[in-house]
Design a protein around this motif. Structure first.
Motif, PDB file in Angstrom:
ATOM      1  N   ILE A 163       7.273  70.633 100.498  1.00 53.07           N
ATOM      2  CA  ILE A 163       6.492  70.082 101.608  1.00 53.07           C
ATOM      3  C   ILE A 163       5.610  68.975 101.037  1.00 53.07           C
ATOM      4  O   ILE A 163       4.960  69.148  99.994  1.00 53.07           O
ATOM      5  CB  ILE A 163       5.612  71.160 102.275  1.00 53.07           C
ATOM      6  CG1 ILE A 163       6.485  72.274 102.870  1.00 53.07           C
ATOM      7  CG2 ILE A 163       4.735  70.552 103.346  1.00 53.07           C
ATOM      8  CD1 ILE A 163       5.681  73.429 103.423  1.00 53.07           C
ATOM      9  N   ALA A 164       5.598  67.834 101.726  1.00 52.39           N
ATOM     10  CA  ALA A 164       4.771  66.709 101.301  1.00 52.39           C
ATOM     11  C   ALA A 164       3.801  66.346 102.418  1.00 52.39           C
ATOM     12  O   ALA A 164       4.196  66.238 103.585  1.00 52.39           O
ATOM     13  CB  ALA A 164       5.636  65.502 100.942  1.00 52.39           C
ATOM     14  N   PRO A 194      10.926  70.770 105.327  1.00 54.19           N
ATOM     15  CA  PRO A 194      12.378  70.847 105.122  1.00 54.19           C
ATOM     16  C   PRO A 194      13.205  70.421 106.336  1.00 54.19           C
ATOM     17  O   PRO A 194      14.255  69.795 106.176  1.00 54.19           O
ATOM     18  CB  PRO A 194      12.606  72.327 104.777  1.00 54.19           C
ATOM     19  CG  PRO A 194      11.316  72.764 104.158  1.00 54.19           C
ATOM     20  CD  PRO A 194      10.265  72.010 104.886  1.00 54.19           C
ATOM     21  N   ASP A 195      12.749  70.710 107.568  1.00 57.60           N
ATOM     22  CA  ASP A 195      13.565  70.416 108.747  1.00 57.60           C
ATOM     23  C   ASP A 195      12.900  69.497 109.759  1.00 57.60           C
ATOM     24  O   ASP A 195      13.454  69.294 110.859  1.00 57.60           O
ATOM     25  CB  ASP A 195      13.947  71.731 109.455  1.00 57.60           C
ATOM     26  CG  ASP A 195      14.829  72.619 108.592  1.00 57.60           C
ATOM     27  OD1 ASP A 195      15.792  72.093 107.995  1.00 57.60           O
ATOM     28  OD2 ASP A 195      14.530  73.826 108.478  1.00 57.60           O
ATOM     29  N   ILE A 196      11.762  68.934 109.466  1.00 57.79           N
ATOM     30  CA  ILE A 196      11.084  68.071 110.423  1.00 57.79           C
ATOM     31  C   ILE A 196      10.076  67.180 109.709  1.00 57.79           C
ATOM     32  O   ILE A 196       9.534  67.554 108.656  1.00 57.79           O
ATOM     33  CB  ILE A 196      10.379  68.913 111.525  1.00 57.79           C
ATOM     34  CG1 ILE A 196       9.913  68.019 112.680  1.00 57.79           C
ATOM     35  CG2 ILE A 196       9.204  69.681 110.930  1.00 57.79           C
ATOM     36  CD1 ILE A 196       9.368  68.805 113.862  1.00 57.79           C
ATOM     37  N   THR A 197       9.865  66.008 110.288  1.00 56.94           N
ATOM     38  CA  THR A 197       8.817  65.091 109.833  1.00 56.94           C
ATOM     39  C   THR A 197       7.888  64.833 111.014  1.00 56.94           C
ATOM     40  O   THR A 197       8.347  64.480 112.105  1.00 56.94           O
ATOM     41  CB  THR A 197       9.421  63.771 109.340  1.00 56.94           C
ATOM     42  OG1 THR A 197      10.248  64.024 108.196  1.00 56.94           O
ATOM     43  CG2 THR A 197       8.318  62.794 108.949  1.00 56.94           C
ATOM     44  N   MET A 198       6.591  64.995 110.796  1.00 58.58           N
ATOM     45  CA  MET A 198       5.608  64.845 111.866  1.00 58.58           C
ATOM     46  C   MET A 198       4.523  63.864 111.424  1.00 58.58           C
ATOM     47  O   MET A 198       4.111  63.851 110.264  1.00 58.58           O
ATOM     48  CB  MET A 198       4.973  66.204 112.207  1.00 58.58           C
ATOM     49  CG  MET A 198       5.973  67.224 112.743  1.00 58.58           C
ATOM     50  SD  MET A 198       5.308  68.917 112.796  1.00 58.58           S
ATOM     51  CE  MET A 198       5.418  69.368 111.058  1.00 58.58           C
ATOM     52  N   PRO A 227       0.398  66.090 115.997  1.00 59.06           N
ATOM     53  CA  PRO A 227       1.104  67.151 116.741  1.00 59.06           C
ATOM     54  C   PRO A 227       1.205  68.461 115.969  1.00 59.06           C
ATOM     55  O   PRO A 227       1.521  69.492 116.522  1.00 59.06           O
ATOM     56  CB  PRO A 227       2.485  66.530 116.946  1.00 59.06           C
ATOM     57  CG  PRO A 227       2.671  65.633 115.752  1.00 59.06           C
ATOM     58  CD  PRO A 227       1.318  65.072 115.470  1.00 59.06           C
ATOM     59  N   TYR A 228       0.924  68.422 114.674  1.00 53.35           N
ATOM     60  CA  TYR A 228       0.822  69.642 113.878  1.00 53.35           C
ATOM     61  C   TYR A 228      -0.643  69.795 113.486  1.00 53.35           C
ATOM     62  O   TYR A 228      -1.448  68.885 113.655  1.00 53.35           O
ATOM     63  CB  TYR A 228       1.728  69.572 112.641  1.00 53.35           C
ATOM     64  CG  TYR A 228       1.325  68.511 111.650  1.00 53.35           C
ATOM     65  CD1 TYR A 228       0.595  68.824 110.500  1.00 53.35           C
ATOM     66  CD2 TYR A 228       1.665  67.163 111.856  1.00 53.35           C
ATOM     67  CE1 TYR A 228       0.216  67.845 109.598  1.00 53.35           C
ATOM     68  CE2 TYR A 228       1.283  66.185 110.958  1.00 53.35           C
ATOM     69  CZ  TYR A 228       0.565  66.520 109.836  1.00 53.35           C
ATOM     70  OH  TYR A 228       0.190  65.552 108.945  1.00 53.35           O
ATOM     71  N   ASP A 263      11.693  74.851 116.226  1.00 51.91           N
ATOM     72  CA  ASP A 263      12.609  75.654 117.043  1.00 51.91           C
ATOM     73  C   ASP A 263      11.889  76.492 118.089  1.00 51.91           C
ATOM     74  O   ASP A 263      12.443  77.463 118.603  1.00 51.91           O
ATOM     75  CB  ASP A 263      13.447  76.575 116.147  1.00 51.91           C
ATOM     76  CG  ASP A 263      12.588  77.410 115.214  1.00 51.91           C
ATOM     77  OD1 ASP A 263      11.340  77.409 115.375  1.00 51.91           O
ATOM     78  OD2 ASP A 263      13.125  78.047 114.292  1.00 51.91           O
ATOM     79  N   GLY A 264      10.649  76.126 118.395  1.00 56.09           N
ATOM     80  CA  GLY A 264       9.875  76.871 119.372  1.00 56.09           C
ATOM     81  C   GLY A 264       9.125  78.048 118.802  1.00 56.09           C
ATOM     82  O   GLY A 264       8.347  78.697 119.519  1.00 56.09           O
ATOM     83  N   ILE A 265       9.333  78.357 117.561  1.00 61.75           N
ATOM     84  CA  ILE A 265       8.622  79.449 116.892  1.00 61.75           C
ATOM     85  C   ILE A 265       7.524  78.852 116.020  1.00 61.75           C
ATOM     86  O   ILE A 265       7.786  77.986 115.187  1.00 61.75           O
ATOM     87  CB  ILE A 265       9.590  80.292 116.031  1.00 61.75           C
ATOM     88  CG1 ILE A 265      10.706  80.883 116.910  1.00 61.75           C
ATOM     89  CG2 ILE A 265       8.827  81.391 115.305  1.00 61.75           C
ATOM     90  CD1 ILE A 265      11.764  81.625 116.124  1.00 61.75           C
ATOM     91  N   VAL A 266       6.314  79.321 116.243  1.00 64.75           N
ATOM     92  CA  VAL A 266       5.176  78.784 115.490  1.00 64.75           C
ATOM     93  C   VAL A 266       5.209  79.343 114.069  1.00 64.75           C
ATOM     94  O   VAL A 266       5.253  80.569 113.866  1.00 64.75           O
ATOM     95  CB  VAL A 266       3.849  79.150 116.180  1.00 64.75           C
ATOM     96  CG1 VAL A 266       2.675  78.660 115.335  1.00 64.75           C
ATOM     97  CG2 VAL A 266       3.799  78.543 117.581  1.00 64.75           C
TER      98      VAL A 266
END
Length: 282
Positions: A163-164, A194-198, A227-228, A263-266
Motif C-alpha cells: 500500500i502506498a 492492491p485493487d483500487i487507487t483513490m 473518498p477514503y 466491493d461494497g465491504i468496508v
C-alpha cells in the motif's frame, strides 16, 4: 553707507570660518554674546561643505539653530535671518548629518528557502514501512510532499501486499523561527492499494520545537476525509548530528478505511509502530 553695509556683510561672512570650537571650551565660550546671554556661530564654508556646522543662538542648556542652504552663504551673514534659512530648536548644539544610505541589495534580499529531506523506516504489524518526505519552506509559505510505503504479509497467507500513500500540496507557516516551526498543509492525497487507487483532498499540520542544544521534539498529523479515510500521526525526537544532518526516532500510527469502494465491504487497517530515520537540511 553702502560701503559700510558691504563691509559688515563681508566681515560677518568671514567670521564663522572656524567650524569646530576648541575641544576644551564649550560652544560659544569665546564668542561674542548677545542680549540675554545668548551666543551665535556658524560656518561660512558650509558652501561646498554639506556636513559643516550651522549657526545657532541660545543658552548653554538649549539652543535655537538654523542653517542656510549652500547657495545662500555668499549672500547672507551668519547672524542675519533671511528668506531660505531653516530654523529649529534643540537641547544641544548639533551637527548636520547626511541621511542614512539606502539599504543594499544584500540587506533587502529575502532569506533563502529552507530545504528539509526526510527518510525513515518503521516496523508495523505483519510488515514494515518506508517513508520519504520533502519540505521547502520560505519565511511564510512553503511546499511539501510525502510518500509512505507499507509492505505487508498477505492475508491469504501467501505473497506480500503493498500500500502506498502519497500527499502533495502547499503549506503555510504559522510560526517560523530558530526555536519553533509550525506549519499547516493542504493539498492532494492519493492511496494506491492492491485493487483500487483513490484520490482526495488532504489536510495536515506539523511542528518542531528546539528543546536544548541539539535536541528537538517533532510531531505531525494528517487527515484525508474522502473518498477514503486516512488519519495518521507521529511523534518523536530529533538530534542534530551537525549543521545539516538530524537523527529522528519516534512512534507513528496510520488508520485507513476504504469506505467499501472496492466491493461494497468496508475494510479497515491500522498500522502502528516505532520508526527511525534521518533528516537532511542543508
Amino acid at each position: 553707507m553702502a560701503a559700510v553695509g558691504l563691509g559688515s556683510g563681508e566681515a560677518e561672512a568671514r567670521f564663522g570660518k572656524r567650524s569646530t570650537p576648541p575641544p576644551s571650551s564649550p560652544p560659544g565660550g569665546d564668542r561674542p554674546s548677545r542680549p540675554g546671554g545668548g551666543y551665535w556661530g556658524g560656518n561660512p564654508y558650509y558652501y561646498g561643505n554639506p556636513q559643516g556646522y550651522y549657526a545657532y543662538y541660545g543658552y548653554p542648556w538649549a539652543s535655537y539653530y538654523y542653517f542656510d542652504p549652500a547657495w545662500a552663504w555668499p549672500f547672507l551673514g551668519a547672524g542675519l535671518p533671511s528668506y531660505g534659512r531653516y530654523y529649529g530648536y534643540g537641547a544641544a548644539w548639533r551637527r548636520l548629518r547626511p541621511p542614512p544610505p539606502p539599504p543594499t541589495a544584500q540587506e533587502m534580499s529575502t532569506p533563502p528557502a529552507a530545504l528539509d529531506l526526510k527518510v525513515d523506516t518503521g516496523a508495523v504489524a505483519n510488515g514494515y514501512s518506508v517513508g520519504l518526505g520533502l519540505n521547502v519552506d520560505g519565511q511564510r509559505f512553503g511546499f511539501g510532499t510525502r510518500l509512505d510505503l507499507f509492505n505487508l504479509a498477505a492475508e491469504e497467507g501467501m505473497g506480500r501486499d503493498s500500500i502506498a500513500l502519497f500527499s502533495l500540496g502547499p503549506s503555510f507557516l504559522l510560526v517560523n523561527n530558530d526555536r519553533v516551526k509550525w506549519r499547516l498543509t493542504g493539498g492532494l492525497d492519493a492511496a494506491f492499494a492492491p485493487d483500487i487507487t483513490m484520490i482526495g483532498p488532504g489536510l495536515g499540520t506539523s511542528a518542531r520545537l528546539k528543546v536544548a542544544g541539539p535536541l528537538k521534539l517533532e510531531a505531525s498529523a494528517h487527515w484525508t476525509p474522502l473518498p477514503y479515510v486516512q488519519i495518521s500521526g507521529d511523534a518523536g525526537v530529533g538530534v542534530d548530528l551537525g549543521s545539516v544532518l538530524r537523527l529522528r526516532a519516534g512512534y507513528r500510527a496510520t488508520y485507513l478505511n476504504d469506505q467499501g469502494l472496492v466491493d461494497g465491504i468496508v475494510n479497515r487497517d491500522l498500522f502502528a509502530g516505532p520508526f527511525v530515520g534521518l533528516s537532511l537540511a542543508p
